[in-house]
Motif scaffolding. Structure first.
Motif: not given
Length: 248
Positions: A220, A222-224, A226-228, A231
């Protein structure tokens, strides 16, 4: 398919294995314990011919103290493994009428532990050769080993050799669970031992499930991240410090 893998951590070693045994010649699969104690501060697992590995269990158990006290762990393990392999090779009937390919008698042994202040990983291959992976920090055997080695390479940037064995447990559980999803012949229940100089601890089912929860949180996070990833960083902070510095 079998996979046994070990990783060196900052304060010890972690070794783990699946429990799925596959006899392709008979179309059978069943669970079996693949990870075994080796004295108080080590453990070992094997892949390949079950007859060889079953004969090794009492031999390695009886010789555990001598192995862990030896200045050369690899030589001591090899000394016990080679006679068992030779016995099976000498008495192997390669062509049994009506039986097809029986799968041979070759076997791999992977042992890991902490002794005399050293963290170590040792492999004995079917030719009896010794492999040391202390400096590499990770190794795997079994038909699932290529995929495990790839997973280990993908996780290498997390620098497990610089982290505690708790991290190593989570990494091994994550790798073994990933292999169980991609390879039907790799399956649980899992066997995992974390080993420090003061002793080895073989995890129970609840502790392995706890490691799974940490692995899910890891994913989770890692996913967070990757989401940013794309930015842009907040503007103005660096320039603000420069301006205040010029006033002084």
């Amino acid at each position: 398919m079998t996979v046994v893998l070990a990783v060196i951590c900052k304060d010890g070693v972690v070794i783990g294995a699946d429990s799925q045994i596959t006899e392709s010649s008979r179309g059978m699969s069943f669970p079996a314990q693949k990870l075994h104690e080796l004295g108080e501060c080590a453990a070992w697992g094997g892949s390949g011919a079950r007859g060889v590995l079953n004969d090794l269990k009492p031999v390695l158990s009886d010789a555990a103290a001598a192995i862990l006290e030896s200045p050369d762990i690899g030589d001591e393990i090899q000394e016990r493994v080679l006679p068992i392999m030779r016995k099976h090779y000498d008495n192997y009937i390669a062509d049994v009428p009506g039986e097809g390919d029986g799968g041979g008698v070759s076997a791999y042994v992977l042992a890991a532990g902490v002794s005399q202040g050293q963290r170590w990983i040792v492999e004995i291959n079917p030719n009896g050769l010794i492999g040391r992976y202390d400096d590499v920090g990770f190794h795997a055997i079994g038909s699932g080993a290529p995929m495990a080695q790839q997973a280990g390479a993908l996780l290498s940037h997390f620098r497990m050799t610089e982290r505690s064995v708790e991290y190593g447990v989570v990494a091994l559980v994550r790798v073994l669970d990933a292999l169980s999803l991609t390879s039907p012949s790799v399956g649980g229940p899992l066997s995992v031992a974390r080993i420090r100089e003061e002793g080895a601890h073989h995890l129970d089912d609840d502790e392995i499930e706890e490691a799974r929860s940490h692995a899910r949180r890891w994913q989770d996070l890692e996913q967070e991240a990757l989401d940013h990833l794309f930015e842009k960083p907040a503007a103005g902070r660096g320039s603000g410090r420069q301006r205040s510095g010029s006033r002084g």
